[in-house]
Motif scaffolding. Structure first.
Motif, PDB file in Angstrom:
ATOM      1  N   GLU A   1       0.833  -1.197   0.000  1.00 60.69           N
ATOM      2  CA  GLU A   1       0.000   0.000   0.000  1.00 60.69           C
ATOM      3  C   GLU A   1       0.873   1.255   0.000  1.00 60.69           C
ATOM      4  O   GLU A   1       2.024   1.233   0.451  1.00 60.69           O
ATOM      5  N   ARG A   2       0.283   2.350  -0.475  1.00 58.20           N
ATOM      6  CA  ARG A   2       0.981   3.621  -0.451  1.00 58.20           C
ATOM      7  C   ARG A   2       1.101   4.082   1.004  1.00 58.20           C
ATOM      8  O   ARG A   2       0.120   4.085   1.751  1.00 58.20           O
ATOM      9  N   GLU A   3       2.290   4.481   1.386  1.00 57.40           N
ATOM     10  CA  GLU A   3       2.526   4.887   2.773  1.00 57.40           C
ATOM     11  C   GLU A   3       3.115   6.294   2.827  1.00 57.40           C
ATOM     12  O   GLU A   3       3.803   6.740   1.918  1.00 57.40           O
ATOM     13  N   ALA A   4       2.833   6.948   3.939  1.00 55.40           N
ATOM     14  CA  ALA A   4       3.341   8.304   4.145  1.00 55.40           C
ATOM     15  C   ALA A   4       4.818   8.254   4.521  1.00 55.40           C
ATOM     16  O   ALA A   4       5.249   7.379   5.273  1.00 55.40           O
ATOM     17  N   VAL A   5       5.557   9.204   4.001  1.00 55.20           N
ATOM     18  CA  VAL A   5       6.992   9.311   4.284  1.00 55.20           C
ATOM     19  C   VAL A   5       7.286  10.560   5.121  1.00 55.20           C
ATOM     20  O   VAL A   5       7.944  10.485   6.156  1.00 55.20           O
ATOM     21  N   SER A   6       6.763  11.698   4.666  1.00 53.26           N
ATOM     22  CA  SER A   6       7.050  12.955   5.337  1.00 53.26           C
ATOM     23  C   SER A   6       6.040  13.997   4.888  1.00 53.26           C
ATOM     24  O   SER A   6       5.381  13.835   3.858  1.00 53.26           O
ATOM     25  N   CYS A   7       5.909  15.057   5.678  1.00 58.65           N
ATOM     26  CA  CYS A   7       5.039  16.155   5.256  1.00 58.65           C
ATOM     27  C   CYS A   7       5.533  17.452   5.885  1.00 58.65           C
ATOM     28  O   CYS A   7       6.266  17.440   6.892  1.00 58.65           O
ATOM     29  N   ILE A   8       5.111  18.559   5.267  1.00 63.51           N
ATOM     30  CA  ILE A   8       5.469  19.891   5.765  1.00 63.51           C
ATOM     31  C   ILE A   8       4.211  20.744   5.761  1.00 63.51           C
ATOM     32  O   ILE A   8       3.450  20.768   4.785  1.00 63.51           O
ATOM     33  N   SER A   9       3.984  21.426   6.870  1.00 69.65           N
ATOM     34  CA  SER A   9       2.767  22.214   7.028  1.00 69.65           C
ATOM     35  C   SER A   9       2.891  23.558   6.332  1.00 69.65           C
ATOM     36  O   SER A   9       3.992  24.079   6.153  1.00 69.65           O
ATOM     37  N   SER A  10       1.761  24.143   6.002  1.00 63.29           N
ATOM     38  CA  SER A  10       1.761  25.465   5.383  1.00 63.29           C
ATOM     39  C   SER A  10       1.702  26.566   6.438  1.00 63.29           C
ATOM     40  O   SER A  10       2.146  27.686   6.190  1.00 63.29           O
ATOM     41  N   ARG A  11       1.141  26.252   7.607  1.00 62.14           N
ATOM     42  CA  ARG A  11       0.968  27.287   8.633  1.00 62.14           C
ATOM     43  C   ARG A  11       2.309  27.706   9.229  1.00 62.14           C
ATOM     44  O   ARG A  11       2.568  28.895   9.409  1.00 62.14           O
ATOM     45  N   ASP A  12       3.148  26.719   9.565  1.00 64.81           N
ATOM     46  CA  ASP A  12       4.357  27.045  10.320  1.00 64.81           C
ATOM     47  C   ASP A  12       5.578  26.280   9.852  1.00 64.81           C
ATOM     48  O   ASP A  12       6.607  26.276  10.529  1.00 64.81           O
ATOM     49  N   ASP A  13       5.457  25.597   8.717  1.00 70.87           N
ATOM     50  CA  ASP A  13       6.553  24.787   8.174  1.00 70.87           C
ATOM     51  C   ASP A  13       6.976  23.669   9.124  1.00 70.87           C
ATOM     52  O   ASP A  13       8.110  23.169   9.020  1.00 70.87           O
ATOM     53  N   SER A  14       6.105  23.278  10.036  1.00 79.13           N
ATOM     54  CA  SER A  14       6.429  22.119  10.862  1.00 79.13           C
ATOM     55  C   SER A  14       6.465  20.871   9.978  1.00 79.13           C
ATOM     56  O   SER A  14       5.795  20.815   8.941  1.00 79.13           O
ATOM     57  N   THR A  15       7.257  19.908  10.400  1.00 77.72           N
ATOM     58  CA  THR A  15       7.447  18.703   9.581  1.00 77.72           C
ATOM     59  C   THR A  15       7.202  17.444  10.401  1.00 77.72           C
ATOM     60  O   THR A  15       7.304  17.445  11.635  1.00 77.72           O
ATOM     61  N   HIS A  16       6.883  16.379   9.691  1.00 75.25           N
ATOM     62  CA  HIS A  16       6.705  15.069  10.305  1.00 75.25           C
ATOM     63  C   HIS A  16       7.356  14.021   9.413  1.00 75.25           C
ATOM     64  O   HIS A  16       7.413  14.190   8.190  1.00 75.25           O
ATOM     65  N   TYR A  17       7.814  12.957  10.048  1.00 77.24           N
ATOM     66  CA  TYR A  17       8.475  11.884   9.313  1.00 77.24           C
ATOM     67  C   TYR A  17       7.978  10.530   9.806  1.00 77.24           C
ATOM     68  O   TYR A  17       7.730  10.347  11.000  1.00 77.24           O
ATOM     69  N   ALA A  18       7.884   9.599   8.877  1.00 78.77           N
ATOM     70  CA  ALA A  18       7.639   8.220   9.265  1.00 78.77           C
ATOM     71  C   ALA A  18       8.850   7.703  10.035  1.00 78.77           C
ATOM     72  O   ALA A  18       9.981   8.118   9.774  1.00 78.77           O
ATOM     73  N   ASP A  19       8.617   6.802  10.968  1.00 77.81           N
ATOM     74  CA  ASP A  19       9.709   6.280  11.781  1.00 77.81           C
ATOM     75  C   ASP A  19      10.794   5.647  10.923  1.00 77.81           C
ATOM     76  O   ASP A  19      11.986   5.723  11.255  1.00 77.81           O
ATOM     77  N   SER A  20      10.406   5.053   9.819  1.00 78.49           N
ATOM     78  CA  SER A  20      11.358   4.345   8.969  1.00 78.49           C
ATOM     79  C   SER A  20      12.359   5.263   8.274  1.00 78.49           C
ATOM     80  O   SER A  20      13.389   4.787   7.782  1.00 78.49           O
ATOM     81  N   VAL A  21      12.075   6.556   8.215  1.00 76.64           N
ATOM     82  CA  VAL A  21      12.975   7.476   7.513  1.00 76.64           C
ATOM     83  C   VAL A  21      13.534   8.570   8.417  1.00 76.64           C
ATOM     84  O   VAL A  21      14.364   9.381   7.966  1.00 76.64           O
ATOM     85  N   LYS A  22      13.121   8.611   9.669  1.00 76.88           N
ATOM     86  CA  LYS A  22      13.626   9.642  10.587  1.00 76.88           C
ATOM     87  C   LYS A  22      15.132   9.601  10.679  1.00 76.88           C
ATOM     88  O   LYS A  22      15.734   8.534  10.800  1.00 76.88           O
ATOM     89  N   GLY A  23      15.733  10.780  10.617  1.00 80.49           N
ATOM     90  CA  GLY A  23      17.182  10.870  10.693  1.00 80.49           C
ATOM     91  C   GLY A  23      17.877  10.666   9.362  1.00 80.49           C
ATOM     92  O   GLY A  23      19.081  10.913   9.247  1.00 80.49           O
ATOM     93  N   ARG A  24      17.149  10.215   8.348  1.00 79.01           N
ATOM     94  CA  ARG A  24      17.744   9.984   7.024  1.00 79.01           C
ATOM     95  C   ARG A  24      17.159  10.914   5.961  1.00 79.01           C
ATOM     96  O   ARG A  24      17.866  11.309   5.036  1.00 79.01           O
ATOM     97  N   PHE A  25      15.882  11.221   6.069  1.00 80.60           N
ATOM     98  CA  PHE A  25      15.204  12.054   5.082  1.00 80.60           C
ATOM     99  C   PHE A  25      14.916  13.424   5.674  1.00 80.60           C
ATOM    100  O   PHE A  25      14.630  13.552   6.869  1.00 80.60           O
ATOM    101  N   THR A  26      14.944  14.444   4.812  1.00 85.11           N
ATOM    102  CA  THR A  26      14.621  15.804   5.229  1.00 85.11           C
ATOM    103  C   THR A  26      13.721  16.449   4.180  1.00 85.11           C
ATOM    104  O   THR A  26      14.075  16.468   2.998  1.00 85.11           O
ATOM    105  N   ILE A  27      12.594  16.975   4.637  1.00 86.33           N
ATOM    106  CA  ILE A  27      11.681  17.685   3.742  1.00 86.33           C
ATOM    107  C   ILE A  27      11.901  19.180   3.914  1.00 86.33           C
ATOM    108  O   ILE A  27      12.162  19.658   5.017  1.00 86.33           O
ATOM    109  N   SER A  28      11.804  19.910   2.795  1.00 84.05           N
ATOM    110  CA  SER A  28      11.982  21.359   2.858  1.00 84.05           C
ATOM    111  C   SER A  28      11.193  22.006   1.733  1.00 84.05           C
ATOM    112  O   SER A  28      10.746  21.327   0.802  1.00 84.05           O
ATOM    113  N   ARG A  29      11.045  23.311   1.847  1.00 87.87           N
ATOM    114  CA  ARG A  29      10.259  24.051   0.847  1.00 87.87           C
ATOM    115  C   ARG A  29      11.050  25.249   0.364  1.00 87.87           C
ATOM    116  O   ARG A  29      11.677  25.942   1.160  1.00 87.87           O
TER     117      ARG A  29
END
Length: 125
Positions: free
Chosen positions: A44-72
């Motif tokens: 199934e399609r799974e979430a990896v990371s996201c970035i909010s529009s309000r405050d640029d807060s970010t979230h990461y799936a446990d499987s990619v924490k510390g390895r992936f970085t999202i930015s805008r």
């Protein structure tokens, strides 16, 4: 018309890096939370990371924490996903998506309304 286009995928060896791009047209990308998702064959399609529009807060799936970085980059109307220390299990088609309802992002596929076409990432020696 809102459109998202992913790029930057490819073949990389384990331990390598890639940077994916999600370029928006038809809207200002910083108006909406943007998520990155991935789908491996038979899974199934799974979430990896996201970035909010309000405050640029970010979230990461446990499987990619510390390895992936999202930015805008608002000037380029683009969201990036920097992927380091890649593993074979990161192999998948990666998609970006926009959530047109909320301002804070969540790692839930059902929250996202508009999707790109995907870019293939293959991690293999």
């Amino acid at each position: 018309q809102l459109q998202l286009v992913e790029s930057g995928g490819g073949l990389v060896q384990p331990g390598g890096s890639l940077r994916l791009s999600c370029e928006a047209s038809g809207f200002a990308l910083n108006d909406y939370p943007i998520g990155w998702f991935r789908q491996a064959p038979g899974k199934e399609r799974e979430a990896v990371s996201c970035i909010s529009s309000r405050d640029d807060s970010t979230h990461y799936a446990d499987s990619v924490k510390g390895r992936f970085t999202i930015s805008r980059d608002n000037a380029k109307n683009t969201v990036f996903l920097q992927m380091n220390s890649l593993k074979p299990e990161d192999t998948a088609v990666y998609y970006c998506a926009a959530d047109k309802t909320w301002k804070l992002c969540v790692l839930e596929r059902g929250s996202y309304d508009d999707w790109g076409q995907g870019t293939q990432v293959t991690v293999s020696s």
